[in-house]
Motif scaffolding. Structure first.
Motif, mmCIF file in Angstrom:
data_model
loop_
_atom_site.group_PDB
_atom_site.id
_atom_site.type_symbol
_atom_site.label_atom_id
_atom_site.label_comp_id
_atom_site.label_asym_id
_atom_site.label_seq_id
_atom_site.Cartn_x
_atom_site.Cartn_y
_atom_site.Cartn_z
ATOM 1 N N LEU A 99 3.024 -0.030 0.070
ATOM 2 C CA LEU A 99 2.310 -1.304 0.086
ATOM 3 C C LEU A 99 3.264 -2.495 0.113
ATOM 4 N N ALA A 100 4.451 -2.331 -0.468
ATOM 5 C CA ALA A 100 5.446 -3.406 -0.421
ATOM 6 C C ALA A 100 5.891 -3.668 1.020
ATOM 7 N N LYS A 101 5.856 -2.620 1.838
ATOM 8 C CA LYS A 101 6.289 -2.748 3.237
ATOM 9 C C LYS A 101 5.146 -3.166 4.173
ATOM 10 N N THR A 102 3.916 -2.804 3.825
ATOM 11 C CA THR A 102 2.773 -3.091 4.711
ATOM 12 C C THR A 102 2.030 -4.361 4.314
ATOM 13 N N GLY A 103 2.135 -4.768 3.042
ATOM 14 C CA GLY A 103 1.242 -5.775 2.504
ATOM 15 C C GLY A 103 -0.056 -5.100 2.084
ATOM 16 N N PRO A 104 -0.983 -5.849 1.478
ATOM 17 C CA PRO A 104 -2.238 -5.249 1.004
ATOM 18 C C PRO A 104 -2.996 -4.545 2.130
ATOM 19 N N LEU A 105 -3.586 -3.394 1.786
ATOM 20 C CA LEU A 105 -4.311 -2.592 2.774
ATOM 21 C C LEU A 105 -5.755 -2.346 2.343
ATOM 22 N N ALA A 106 -6.634 -2.190 3.334
ATOM 23 C CA ALA A 106 -7.995 -1.716 3.098
ATOM 24 C C ALA A 106 -7.904 -0.224 2.794
#
Length: 196
Positions: free
Chosen positions: A123-130
């Motif tokens: 998540l640190a690499k993608t940003g917040p996810l659904a």
């Protein structure tokens, strides 16, 4: 084989694909918030069951919700006590949340920060996810990447070699608590008992 490295998983999200990775509760299906409808499709999930916005740290959450200064203080206090962990907070959604995350009620959004090193690293690499649990709608959550790969051959799953597979997941979904403007209403009792 759709089991891939963390780097390939992150790249897949940015290309609009659905991915899967372990969390502290049950493994997640995930996509960028703008591509949330692909999760509903792949799970055969009714749009009256919204997705959860999962982030690696609480600071990434607050842009996606809106409330008074007093409410933010209350929410932050709960987040400080229970995150990372198995608690989803349903809060008023800001304009930053794509309506496809919660098509039937785009005014609210469920948010969570897991207690999982591997999930938070992704998540640190993608940003917040659904996100949602990895299963066909109405079926029990799948517990391993192998089960997910077999059930969802088009989903990119995290290769077990890419993380410590001995990291225990509790196997129970998160508790879901909704803010009603004055206090918390428990929508689903899960792993956490909310004591505020």
């Amino acid at each position: 084989m759709t089991q891939v490295s963390i780097a390939e998983l992150v790249a897949g999200v940015k290309q609009g694909k659905v991915i899967s990775f372990p969390t502290d509760t049950v493994p997640a299906l995930a996509a960028s918030p703008e591509n949330a409808e692909s999760i509903f499709t792949i799970k055969q999930r009714s749009t009256n069951k919204p997705l959860i916005l999962m982030a690696g740290e609480s600071e990434q959450i607050w842009n996606f919700v809106k409330g008074s200064d007093l409410e933010y203080e209350n929410w932050q206090r709960v987040a400080d006590k229970y995150w990372g962990g198995a608690l989803t907070l349903v809060l008023p959604a800001s304009a930053a949340v794509p309506s496809c995350m919660n098509p039937n009620d785009p005014t609210t959004i469920g948010v969570r920060v897991p207690k999982s090193d591997i999930a938070c690293s992704i998540l640190a690499k993608t940003g917040p996810l659904a996100t949602t649990s990895a299963n066909l709608s109405g079926k029990p959550p799948l517990q391993t990447m192998q089960e997910i790969e077999a059930s969802f051959p088009d989903v990119l799953t995290l290769a077990s070699a890419a993380y410590d597979s001995n990291t225990p997941a509790i196997g129970i979904p998160s508790t879901v608590a909704k803010w009603d403007g004055k206090g918390w209403q428990i929508l689903r009792q899960g792993a956490v008992n909310l004591n505020i």
